[in-house]
Each structure stands twice: as C-alpha cells, then as structure tokens.
Write an enzyme that holds these catalytic residues in place. Sequence first.
Site, PDB file in Angstrom:
ATOM      1  N   VAL A   1      47.823 -31.748 -27.134  1.00  0.00           N
ATOM      2  CA  VAL A   1      47.696 -32.167 -25.744  1.00  0.00           C
ATOM      3  C   VAL A   1      48.919 -31.673 -24.991  1.00  0.00           C
ATOM      4  O   VAL A   1      50.054 -31.789 -25.479  1.00  0.00           O
ATOM      5  CB  VAL A   1      47.590 -33.701 -25.614  1.00  0.00           C
ATOM      6  CG1 VAL A   1      47.321 -34.095 -24.168  1.00  0.00           C
ATOM      7  CG2 VAL A   1      46.494 -34.244 -26.530  1.00  0.00           C
ATOM      8  N   CYS A   2      48.684 -31.108 -23.793  1.00  0.00           N
ATOM      9  CA  CYS A   2      49.785 -30.724 -22.926  1.00  0.00           C
ATOM     10  C   CYS A   2      50.717 -29.752 -23.655  1.00  0.00           C
ATOM     11  O   CYS A   2      50.280 -28.807 -24.298  1.00  0.00           O
ATOM     12  CB  CYS A   2      50.473 -31.997 -22.446  1.00  0.00           C
ATOM     13  SG  CYS A   2      51.650 -31.826 -21.118  1.00  0.00           S
ATOM     14  N   SER A   3      52.015 -29.985 -23.582  1.00  0.00           N
ATOM     15  CA  SER A   3      52.976 -29.080 -24.199  1.00  0.00           C
ATOM     16  C   SER A   3      53.040 -29.234 -25.711  1.00  0.00           C
ATOM     17  O   SER A   3      53.854 -28.571 -26.367  1.00  0.00           O
ATOM     18  CB  SER A   3      54.368 -29.277 -23.595  1.00  0.00           C
ATOM     19  OG  SER A   3      54.811 -30.606 -23.752  1.00  0.00           O
TER      20      SER A   3
END
Length: 232
Positions: free
Chosen positions: A123-125
């Site tokens: 998720v995300c970074s």
Amino acid sequence: MTELTVGLLLFPTFEVLDMAGPIEVLNVLSIYMGKSLQLHVIAATLDPVSPGPIEPGTSSSFAGQQLYMPTNTLDNAPALDLLIVPGGPGSGNKEALRPFLDFIQNVCKGYKGHPPAGYLFSVCSGSLLLAWAGVLDGKRATTNKSFWDFITSNGPKTHWVAKARWVTSGNVWTTSGVTAGIDGMLALVSSIWSEDTAEKVGATIEHNRAKASDDDPWATHYGCQDVLPVTG
C-alpha cells in the site's frame, strides 16, 4: 482449516491507514463472512511499533503515542499466504529497513522450509520496500502519486503505471496512496473468493469502492506519467 494466513509487516513510522484499511476488509471477511483467517503482525522485535517518532526524554507526537503490538519477529514468522506491506514516513530509510527487505525477499522465494507466499500486497510507499527488495524487477507496479518521482526513481527496473488505483503483476499487488489499499484488498478478495463476497464486504464497511484498477484521478492531479524500466 485456515483459508488464508496473513502477515502484516510493521516498521517504525508506518502509515496507519495503509495497514488498517486492508486489515478491516479482512476483519469483515472473518467476522461477518465466516472466512477462516489467521493474522501474524511481524516486526523487527516484539517491542511495540509506533507510526510516529518517539524521542527519548521528550513528549512524543500524537502518532508517537500510538503503539501496535507485534506477534512475531522477522526471524520466527510462519509460512504466509499473503504479506501486507504498508508505507509511511519510515519507508524511505533504506538502510534501516535492510532486515525487512531481506525478509520480503525470503517470503517471496520461500525460506526455512516455507513455500513462497501466494500474494505480496503493498500500500502506498510500501511499494518502495518491494522495489528495494527486488520483488518489482521486471514487473508493473504503482504507488502513492504525491511521492511519485522519488519512489519511481528508486525502482529503475520496474514499469511504474501512473493511472492506476492498483496494479497486479503475477502474485504481486501494488496499490496507490493510502485509501487505495482498501480498493486493492477488495479486488484481491474478489480474486480469491468471489466478486459477490467483495461486494458484501464493501457494503458492510460502507465504502464507495473503485472497481476498476485504472479508476484513479490522482495521477492527473499530481501530473504523474508512466515510468518505464531502465534497460541495458
């Protein structure tokens, strides 16, 4: 019989919703849909992990006052069907994350007699950890659009897809910024169980779900473009 053994990887200063969004999807699957799931919260040690900085001798930040308890360390984690890797401020410290990167590599290929994990999910970074671990080499992926340039420059062997809520490449699922983890996990639920199951979970949490992987306005908002892998 356990249908899915899930590992949640936590490092200092992770993003809470990166973790909590997908986990809530799985909570609903377990509580209301009757799926047999097992969770292992994995960290470097069994000490509590905080999403905020904790400075000894000073008052911690609001995020630093939050503590999450691991159940397993990187050294004694069991075989996993699914590994969830959140992002957050701590995802940018490559050297500090080296033990976590080694763990991701091991989970991907199988180690200590364990078979490879069926799914890796960032998720995300969190995709930055997958890139540094070499898991995204030769694959398509996406990530948080507000940190697009930094993250994509750290994954030169990856085809980074800008207009994407999530991207599936083999058994690796990468999702865009923060809330995209919910949509990506619902898509994974649909893939493993059924679309009807995913719809019921989404309705239970009253989530306005993005059902198409390219339903993503943030690439345009931040002016992101696809980044092709470096060859040669």
